[in-house]
Design an enzyme around this catalytic site. Structure first.
Site, PDB file in Angstrom:
ATOM      1  N   HIS A  93     -17.921-111.104  93.818  1.00 40.21           N
ATOM      2  CA  HIS A  93     -17.217-111.971  92.868  1.00 40.21           C
ATOM      3  C   HIS A  93     -15.726-111.993  93.215  1.00 40.21           C
ATOM      4  O   HIS A  93     -15.156-110.984  93.642  1.00 40.21           O
ATOM      5  CB  HIS A  93     -17.423-111.456  91.435  1.00 40.21           C
ATOM      6  N   GLU A 162     -18.084-120.379  93.430  1.00 37.60           N
ATOM      7  CA  GLU A 162     -17.146-120.231  92.325  1.00 37.60           C
ATOM      8  C   GLU A 162     -15.726-120.439  92.843  1.00 37.60           C
ATOM      9  O   GLU A 162     -15.077-119.480  93.288  1.00 37.60           O
ATOM     10  CB  GLU A 162     -17.261-118.835  91.709  1.00 37.60           C
TER      11      GLU A 162
HETATM   12  P1  PGA Z   1     -15.965-118.651  83.778  1.00 38.98           P
HETATM   13  O1  PGA Z   1     -16.313-117.494  84.817  1.00 38.98           O
HETATM   14  O2  PGA Z   1     -17.257-119.317  83.385  1.00 38.98           O
HETATM   15  O3  PGA Z   1     -15.318-117.937  82.604  1.00 38.98           O
HETATM   16  O4  PGA Z   1     -15.033-119.577  84.458  1.00 38.98           O
HETATM   17  C1  PGA Z   1     -17.309-117.673  85.795  1.00 38.98           C
HETATM   18  C2  PGA Z   1     -17.358-116.468  86.700  1.00 38.98           C
HETATM   19  O5  PGA Z   1     -16.285-115.942  87.046  1.00 38.98           O
HETATM   20  O6  PGA Z   1     -18.447-116.007  87.068  1.00 38.98           O
END
Ligand code: PGA
Length: 250
Positions: A93, A162
């Site tokens: 992540h 992401e």
């Molecule tokens: P968010 O986070 O939905 O709050 O933008 C997603 C993530 O970091 O997995």
């Protein structure tokens, strides 16, 4: 492909709060068939969450792991330990890359350890705002994929795109990627997976979008041909909004 809605709770919820959430959620999702549901609580809530999710359609995952099986690694948690309580693990992540010195090389070791323990992996990739502005978004994502997956056999893997600039950090008004931008990168990721593995493998690999996915934008994002689900932070912390994401078709 069956879509998946995955909750990444980050550093939120105690064991009791996690159990209460899952207790409420599982009643509401009884009989839901068209979508897989995954919740990734913090380590300390994994046991309570997995106990509550037992015999429901909710799967449980962790948010990180350490690659060694056991030993003198103060503070670390191995894949073998996770296996007792969950079936998935998020690896790489962007918050771990940014705050905890995660690199493509450590990501690679973690993936290898998780898969050999029988955990399913969600590998996160995504560029920063600066990398996107300088036209290097695809180059960065390709590097994260190729290095992260180096020497890793095609296995039970999900990729989450992401874009770092779209992650809400808890701000409910934060902007997500546009469906078109997300689709473009998802299609690129599928193409790269077909080069790394095979077209068949790429076709059946789930690609999740993460970054301010919420009830207001879930339908449009999920309408994109290469978006197979979401990895959701902020909007997954409340049962009401997470349920709206799960029911995106309705
Ligand atoms: P968010 O986070 O939905 O709050 O933008 C997603 C993530 O970091 O997995």
């Amino acid at each position: 492909m069956k879509p998946m809605m995955a909750a990444n709770w980050k550093m939120n919820k105690t064991a009791k709060e996690a159990a209460d959430f899952i207790k409420a959620l599982k009643r509401k999702v009884k009989g839901v068939k068209g979508v897989d549901i995954l919740i990734c609580p913090p380590f300390t809530a994994l046991q309570a969450a997995s106990k509550e999710a037992k015999d429901s359609i909710i799967s449980i995952g962790a948010q990180d792991l350490f690659w060694e099986k056991e030993g003198a690694y103060t503070g670390q948690i191995s894949s073998k330990m996770l296996k007792e309580f969950c079936s998935y693990v998020i690896i790489g992540h962007s918050e771990r890359r940014k705050y905890f010195a995660e690199t493509d090389e450590t990501v690679n070791k973690k993936i290898s350890s998780a898969l050999s323990a029988g955990l399913k992996v969600i590998l996160c990739v995504g560029e920063t705002a600066e990398e996107r502005a300088s036209g290097r978004a695809k180059e960065v994502v390709e590097r994260q994929l190729r290095r992260g997956l180096e020497g890793i056999q095609a296995g039970k893997m999900i990729i989450a795109y992401e874009p770092v600039w779209a992650i809400s950090s808890g701000d409910p008004n934060h902007k997500s990627a546009t469906p078109a931008d997300a689709q473009e990168m998802h299609s690129f990721i599928r193409q790269k997976l077909s080069q790394i593995y095979s077209i068949e493998h790429a076709k059946k690999t789930r690609l999740l979008y993460g970054g301010s996915m919420k009830p207001e934008n879930v339908k449009e994002l999920m309408r994109q041909p290469d978006i197979d689900g979401g990895l959701v932070g902020g909007a997954s912390l409340d049962t009401g909004s997470f349920l709206k994401l799960i029911g995106f078709k309705g």
